[in-house]
Design an enzyme around this catalytic site. Sequence first.
Site, PDB file in Angstrom:
ATOM      1  N   CYS A 109       0.841  -1.210   0.000  1.00  0.00           N
ATOM      2  CA  CYS A 109       0.000   0.000   0.000  1.00  0.00           C
ATOM      3  C   CYS A 109       0.876   1.259   0.000  1.00  0.00           C
ATOM      4  O   CYS A 109       1.558   1.518  -0.969  1.00  0.00           O
ATOM      5  CB  CYS A 109      -1.007  -0.044   1.151  1.00  0.00           C
ATOM      6  N   HIS A 213      -3.601  -5.234   0.545  1.00  0.00           N
ATOM      7  CA  HIS A 213      -3.057  -5.593   1.862  1.00  0.00           C
ATOM      8  C   HIS A 213      -3.010  -7.106   2.056  1.00  0.00           C
ATOM      9  O   HIS A 213      -3.912  -7.682   2.675  1.00  0.00           O
ATOM     10  CB  HIS A 213      -3.901  -4.948   2.972  1.00  0.00           C
ATOM     11  N   GLU A 215      -1.322  -8.779   4.094  1.00  0.00           N
ATOM     12  CA  GLU A 215      -1.217  -9.151   5.519  1.00  0.00           C
ATOM     13  C   GLU A 215      -2.590  -9.355   6.149  1.00  0.00           C
ATOM     14  O   GLU A 215      -2.717 -10.068   7.137  1.00  0.00           O
ATOM     15  CB  GLU A 215      -0.394  -8.108   6.293  1.00  0.00           C
TER      16      GLU A 215
END
Length: 241
Positions: A109, A213, A215
């Site tokens: 990001c 994202h 994660e």
Amino acid sequence: MRPRIGVTAWHHHDGQEQWEFIRDNYTRAISAAGGLPLILPIAAEPDLVADLVGTLDGLLLTGGEDVHPSFYGEAVQEKCGPIDETRDRFEIGLTRAALARELPVLGICRGMQVLNVACGGTLYQDLAYRSETERHHTGVKEDRARRIHPVRILPGTRLREILGLEEAAVTSTHHQVIRRMAPGFRPAAQAPDGVLEGMERAEDPFALAVQWHPERLAPADAAQLSLFRALVEAAAKRARR
Ligand SMILES: [Mn+2]
């Protein structure tokens, strides 16, 4: 010893004291991928940057605020978001120092935007300044892990090899996008409206970034976790040299 992966942090001022912090899904993803996550202080002194990079085998650039447009030669426009110039200066210096030492870098990001600016690229300060954009990138505040739009993973890229997918549904909580990609990089993923969602260096050292994202998806999605594995594996290779 697990490869040591530096993880960049945010600033937060509580009115009295300044904090450095980071969401733990980044550090957990690095641990799950076999790396040793090390949260980095936002070190303003240039000699600390060199020393920090010297202790690392790889670098994860995390999400966060907008990069100050002065770092890519522009004045702040109306729709530019919150900025932390100290963090920008630190992360841009850190990224350049890491790449100069041939450490692998993964950007997420804001991290993709930092990587691009550190290597000479530019950004749109808001999606509104890019006329072709469908406004479906800013996401839903209450559910930041929601998959907002598909991305096409471009053939012949490292990203395609890592994910093993032609297309993926991804999170999207960004309002800025890459305008001019930094020299030496190639597109790796695209949203249906043409927004660049992934970029990578063709050559070593490993430098790859995504606008979504992973994660947030990694705990339940092996393909997204493999992005962190790729960083950790490249870091292990670097550590053996
Ligand atoms: Mn997006």
